[in-house]
Design a protein around this motif. Structure first.
Motif, PDB file in Angstrom:
ATOM      1  N   LYS A   1       0.682  -1.328   0.013  1.00 46.00           N
ATOM      2  CA  LYS A   1       0.171  -0.009   0.029  1.00 46.00           C
ATOM      3  C   LYS A   1       0.768   1.299  -0.033  1.00 46.00           C
ATOM      4  O   LYS A   1       0.327   2.409  -0.400  1.00 46.00           O
ATOM      5  N   LEU A   2       2.041   1.107   0.197  1.00 46.90           N
ATOM      6  CA  LEU A   2       2.988   2.326   0.231  1.00 46.90           C
ATOM      7  C   LEU A   2       3.980   2.275  -0.675  1.00 46.90           C
ATOM      8  O   LEU A   2       5.186   3.069  -0.638  1.00 46.90           O
ATOM      9  N   CYS A   3       3.925   1.207  -1.446  1.00 45.96           N
ATOM     10  CA  CYS A   3       5.141   0.986  -2.634  1.00 45.96           C
ATOM     11  C   CYS A   3       5.437   2.283  -3.286  1.00 45.96           C
ATOM     12  O   CYS A   3       4.463   3.054  -3.855  1.00 45.96           O
ATOM     13  N   PRO A   4       6.760   2.728  -3.422  1.00 46.45           N
ATOM     14  CA  PRO A   4       7.034   3.815  -4.158  1.00 46.45           C
ATOM     15  C   PRO A   4       7.430   3.884  -5.467  1.00 46.45           C
ATOM     16  O   PRO A   4       7.703   4.703  -6.135  1.00 46.45           O
ATOM     17  N   VAL A   5       7.348   2.513  -6.033  1.00 48.33           N
ATOM     18  CA  VAL A   5       7.798   2.366  -7.548  1.00 48.33           C
ATOM     19  C   VAL A   5       6.620   2.799  -8.182  1.00 48.33           C
ATOM     20  O   VAL A   5       5.319   2.988  -8.136  1.00 48.33           O
ATOM     21  N   ASP A   6       7.060   3.756  -9.451  1.00 46.47           N
ATOM     22  CA  ASP A   6       6.333   4.715 -10.260  1.00 46.47           C
ATOM     23  C   ASP A   6       5.180   3.886 -10.852  1.00 46.47           C
ATOM     24  O   ASP A   6       3.949   4.318 -10.930  1.00 46.47           O
ATOM     25  N   SER A   7       5.385   2.785 -11.320  1.00 45.05           N
ATOM     26  CA  SER A   7       4.390   2.050 -12.054  1.00 45.05           C
ATOM     27  C   SER A   7       3.198   1.622 -11.088  1.00 45.05           C
ATOM     28  O   SER A   7       1.844   1.866 -11.356  1.00 45.05           O
ATOM     29  N   VAL A   8       3.632   1.147  -9.874  1.00 44.77           N
ATOM     30  CA  VAL A   8       2.674   0.711  -8.801  1.00 44.77           C
ATOM     31  C   VAL A   8       1.979   1.899  -8.364  1.00 44.77           C
ATOM     32  O   VAL A   8       0.735   1.850  -7.985  1.00 44.77           O
ATOM     33  N   VAL A   9       2.571   3.223  -8.198  1.00 43.09           N
ATOM     34  CA  VAL A   9       1.771   4.160  -7.564  1.00 43.09           C
ATOM     35  C   VAL A   9       0.999   4.929  -8.608  1.00 43.09           C
ATOM     36  O   VAL A   9      -0.297   5.208  -8.465  1.00 43.09           O
ATOM     37  N   SER A  10       1.306   4.839 -10.012  1.00 45.22           N
ATOM     38  CA  SER A  10       0.345   5.008 -11.105  1.00 45.22           C
ATOM     39  C   SER A  10      -1.000   4.371 -10.880  1.00 45.22           C
ATOM     40  O   SER A  10      -2.135   5.067 -11.042  1.00 45.22           O
ATOM     41  N   VAL A  11      -0.784   3.087 -10.751  1.00 51.11           N
ATOM     42  CA  VAL A  11      -1.943   2.281 -10.730  1.00 51.11           C
ATOM     43  C   VAL A  11      -2.991   2.432  -9.728  1.00 51.11           C
ATOM     44  O   VAL A  11      -4.212   2.363  -9.622  1.00 51.11           O
ATOM     45  N   ARG A  12      -2.224   2.446  -8.164  1.00 50.43           N
ATOM     46  CA  ARG A  12      -2.916   2.784  -7.188  1.00 50.43           C
ATOM     47  C   ARG A  12      -3.666   4.052  -7.260  1.00 50.43           C
ATOM     48  O   ARG A  12      -4.834   4.244  -6.948  1.00 50.43           O
TER      49      ARG A  12
END
Length: 317
Positions: A88-99
């Motif tokens: 829920k706190l992952c800083p990876v750009d692609s993960v943040v984008s989907v979140r």
């Protein structure tokens, strides 16, 4: 249509000893028609290990493009070296984008409920009711009012050790139809074994350097065939029935053969109809055929399409 005139599909999901089918469709300009040129089973090749047989087929038939039914890329967690703060706190750009995209849909749903609570509840009751006149394509999954099942899927969150960005794109446009037709949802690694991924990683090192690999999904292709009215709902529903499954596959193949100008010899037709794995490989080859014709859906850049190489065919043109 490009230089390549043939395309192969190969369903490899399952265990090491499963019987894989290699399905090759080819375009013959002289007759202006596609033919199912070859449908070969791994165990049919005498004197060759299964892996060697696959390599041999690719070389012998000069296959330029191959569509398989498992991910060609890993989820973000696979190679991540960061100190993990949790999904829920992952800083990876692609993960943040989907979140962020997930949260935007849920926030809009919440705002609609807040601004128009009575209308929202009436719509919810109506959406829950069975309606014979309601079409499967009246709205896409991300369009409001969100279905209860899609809303639950979004609230579960995006798992970077399990999902890829393209998973969310598939949920957004296909979640409700996928669930209704196949009683499941799409997850990149939901039914893909590490053994198959490792095996294919090994195989790739022995393929010709110029071969192009793509990921296909049999269910998504069937959904698009349904959207274009080549198939009927009952064709897909009946596939899961023990008694009606063979007849359903026959009906599906016959409709594809007629609408997509693909000729299938009787002995190949019998094998496809009787063996679900052969059927899947054929559907993957059909998926690749649409790619050769430049008739596939455009997938947004934030899903990394140049890496995932996922094909979702378009049959409406």
């Amino acid at each position: 249509m490009g230089q390549s005139r043939n395309i192969a599909g190969m369903s490899m999901k399952g265990g090491r000893k499963d019987n894989f089918f290699f399905c090759l469709v080819e375009y013959y300009e002289s007759s202006d028609r596609w033919f199912l040129r070859s449908l070969l089973q791994v165990k049919d090749e005498e004197g060759l290990e299964g892996d060697d047989a696959i390599r041999s087929w690719i070389e012998d038939y000069k296959v330029n493009q191959l569509v398989v039914d498992f991910p060609l890329t890993w989820p973000e967690c696979h190679a991540c070296q960061l100190d993990c703060p949790g999904s829920k706190l992952c800083p990876v750009d692609s993960v943040v984008s989907v979140r962020d995209r997930v949260e935007a849909i849920l926030d809009e749903d919440s705002n609609i409920h807040t601004r128009h609570p009575k209308e929202y509840e009436r719509s919810r009751v109506s959406d829950d009711e069975f309606d014979m006149g309601r079409g499967m394509w009246d709205k896409e999954s991300h369009e409001h009012l969100l279905s209860r099942s899609f809303k639950r899927r979004l609230k579960k969150g995006f798992l970077p050790y399990w999902n890829r960005s393209v998973d969310f794109w598939i949920w957004k446009y296909y979640y409700d139809q996928y669930l209704d037709l196949f009683k499941s949802s799409y997850d990149s690694f939901g039914n893909t074994s590490l053994m198959i991924l490792s095996r294919f990683s090994y195989l790739k090192r022995h393929f010709p350097k110029n071969i192009e690999l793509y990921e296909g999904n049999v269910n998504l292709t069937l959904i698009e065939l349904l959207r274009s009215k080549i198939l009927l709902n009952r064709d897909i529903y009946n596939m899961g029935d023990i008694e009606a499954g063979i007849e359903a596959r026959l009906d599906i193949i016959k409709k594809i053969e007629a609408k997509l100008n693909i000729f299938i010899y009787d002995h190949d037709l019998e094998l496809i109809v009787k063996n679900p794995r052969a059927f899947d490989s054929f559907i993957l080859a059909v998926t690749g055929q649409r790619n050769l014709l430049d008739k596939v859906r455009k997938i947004p850049e934030w899903t990394k399409p140049s890496l995932t190489r996922l094909l979702v065919p378009n049959f409406s043109e």
